[in-house]
Design an enzyme around this catalytic site. Structure first.
Site, PDB file in Angstrom:
ATOM      1  N   ILE A 143       0.822  -1.223   0.000  1.00 24.66           N
ATOM      2  CA  ILE A 143       0.000   0.000   0.000  1.00 24.66           C
ATOM      3  C   ILE A 143       0.855   1.271   0.000  1.00 24.66           C
ATOM      4  O   ILE A 143       0.398   2.321  -0.451  1.00 24.66           O
ATOM      5  CB  ILE A 143      -1.011  -0.019   1.170  1.00 24.66           C
ATOM      6  CG1 ILE A 143      -2.177   0.926   0.895  1.00 24.66           C
ATOM      7  CG2 ILE A 143      -0.343   0.312   2.507  1.00 24.66           C
ATOM      8  CD1 ILE A 143      -3.381   0.708   1.776  1.00 24.66           C
TER       9      ILE A 143
ATOM     10  N   ASP B 138       1.327  -0.229   9.573  1.00 22.64           N
ATOM     11  CA  ASP B 138       1.572   1.057  10.246  1.00 22.64           C
ATOM     12  C   ASP B 138       3.065   1.410  10.172  1.00 22.64           C
ATOM     13  O   ASP B 138       3.440   2.528   9.764  1.00 22.64           O
ATOM     14  CB  ASP B 138       1.109   0.909  11.704  1.00 22.64           C
ATOM     15  CG  ASP B 138       0.959   2.232  12.441  1.00 22.64           C
ATOM     16  OD1 ASP B 138       1.229   3.285  11.841  1.00 22.64           O
ATOM     17  OD2 ASP B 138       0.565   2.192  13.625  1.00 22.64           O
TER      18      ASP B 138
ATOM     19  N   ILE C 264      -1.845  -8.242  13.229  1.00 25.48           N
ATOM     20  CA  ILE C 264      -1.517  -8.324  14.660  1.00 25.48           C
ATOM     21  C   ILE C 264      -2.806  -8.371  15.513  1.00 25.48           C
ATOM     22  O   ILE C 264      -2.821  -8.995  16.569  1.00 25.48           O
ATOM     23  CB  ILE C 264      -0.615  -7.121  15.051  1.00 25.48           C
ATOM     24  CG1 ILE C 264       0.704  -7.162  14.260  1.00 25.48           C
ATOM     25  CG2 ILE C 264      -0.326  -7.103  16.547  1.00 25.48           C
ATOM     26  CD1 ILE C 264       1.442  -5.831  14.173  1.00 25.48           C
TER      27      ILE C 264
HETATM   28  P1  ADP Z   1      -3.744  -4.777  12.495  1.00 27.24           P
HETATM   29  O1  ADP Z   1      -2.985  -4.395  13.748  1.00 27.24           O
HETATM   30  O2  ADP Z   1      -4.891  -3.827  12.207  1.00 27.24           O
HETATM   31  O3  ADP Z   1      -4.124  -6.211  12.476  1.00 27.24           O
HETATM   32  P2  ADP Z   1      -1.456  -5.223  10.672  1.00 27.24           P
HETATM   33  O4  ADP Z   1      -0.585  -4.184  10.093  1.00 27.24           O
HETATM   34  O5  ADP Z   1      -0.856  -6.173  11.649  1.00 27.24           O
HETATM   35  O6  ADP Z   1      -2.720  -4.432  11.312  1.00 27.24           O
HETATM   36  O7  ADP Z   1      -2.118  -6.087   9.522  1.00 27.24           O
HETATM   37  C1  ADP Z   1      -3.143  -5.625   8.687  1.00 27.24           C
HETATM   38  C2  ADP Z   1      -2.931  -6.181   7.286  1.00 27.24           C
HETATM   39  O8  ADP Z   1      -1.979  -5.355   6.612  1.00 27.24           O
HETATM   40  C3  ADP Z   1      -2.360  -7.599   7.220  1.00 27.24           C
HETATM   41  O9  ADP Z   1      -3.058  -8.317   6.196  1.00 27.24           O
HETATM   42  C4  ADP Z   1      -0.904  -7.376   6.808  1.00 27.24           C
HETATM   43  O10 ADP Z   1      -0.376  -8.473   6.086  1.00 27.24           O
HETATM   44  C5  ADP Z   1      -1.069  -6.180   5.904  1.00 27.24           C
HETATM   45  N1  ADP Z   1       0.139  -5.400   5.559  1.00 27.24           N
HETATM   46  C6  ADP Z   1       1.338  -5.339   6.179  1.00 27.24           C
HETATM   47  N2  ADP Z   1       2.170  -4.527   5.492  1.00 27.24           N
HETATM   48  C7  ADP Z   1       1.480  -4.053   4.413  1.00 27.24           C
HETATM   49  C8  ADP Z   1       1.772  -3.197   3.300  1.00 27.24           C
HETATM   50  N3  ADP Z   1       2.974  -2.603   3.165  1.00 27.24           N
HETATM   51  N4  ADP Z   1       0.797  -2.967   2.365  1.00 27.24           N
HETATM   52  C9  ADP Z   1      -0.424  -3.539   2.488  1.00 27.24           C
HETATM   53  N5  ADP Z   1      -0.762  -4.350   3.511  1.00 27.24           N
HETATM   54  C10 ADP Z   1       0.177  -4.604   4.443  1.00 27.24           C
END
Ligand code: ADP
Length: 168
Positions: free
Chosen positions: A9, A32, A118
């Site tokens: 993203i 994040d 997470i």
């Molecule tokens: P949360 O704490 O809301 O669960 P996470 O960041 O742990 O958030 O995960 C939310 C989703 O974002 C997961 O499917 C993860 O694989 C995905 N994710 C992690 N990095 C990226 C990225 N650079 N672009 C898009 N999605 C991502």
């Protein structure tokens, strides 16, 4: 229009990308961390001024070094078995981000899969809630385009299936 894509993203060229943040808005792991690394330290500086954000709500900042003009930060719910209003809170995340995007004149918005990393929200439920909330909003805002950017094939498959199920 809603499209499901596979990718990172932080690389997507849209008016606004959504950050699956935590309530402090001061950065974390997963998407994040990736967004803060790609945007640069100015993003954290702006986030520090916002005094956090409640779960299901959304706050907007500039995108700084990202290709996206804005970042919309939303803390998703932590999954606790489903009895703590997690489904409603997840729906609120998508709705409030889209409202805020529209208020700032954004026509193109990209979401990550909020809460399914997470925060352990089950992908089958999360994907149906996300697709439903986005399509409901787009029915009233036909000038906007939304992309669900999935980071892995499993997530991509769930969102594809959710979209097929809702549209059939
Ligand atoms: P949360 O704490 O809301 O669960 P996470 O960041 O742990 O958030 O995960 C939310 C989703 O974002 C997961 O499917 C993860 O694989 C995905 N994710 C992690 N990095 C990226 C990225 N650079 N672009 C898009 N999605 C991502």
């Amino acid at each position: 229009m809603l499209r499901i894509t596979l990718g990172d993203i932080t690389k997507v060229e849209v008016d606004a990308i959504v950050n699956a943040a935590n309530t402090s808005l001061l950065g974390g792991g997963g998407v994040d961390g990736a967004i803060h690394r790609a945007a640069g330290p100015e993003l954290l500086a702006e986030c520090r001024m916002l005094n956090g954000c409640k779960t299901g709500q959304a706050k907007l900042t500039k995108g700084y070094r990202l290709p996206a003009k804005y970042v919309i930060h939303t803390p998703g719910p932590v999954w606790n078995g489903g009895k703590r209003n997690e489904e409603e809170l997840l729906k609120n995340c998508y709705e409030n981000c889209l409202k805020l995007a529209a208020e700032h004149g954004c026509r193109t918005v990209a979401f990550p899969s909020i809460s399914t990393g997470i925060y352990r929200f089950p992908l089958d439920r999360a994907s149906v809630i996300a697709v439903g909330a986005i399509l409901e909003f787009l029915a009233l805002h036909s000038d906007m385009e939304v992309q669900m950017v999935c980071f892995d094939k499993e997530t991509f498959q769930y969102y594809q299936n959710a979209l097929k199920a809702v549209c059939s």
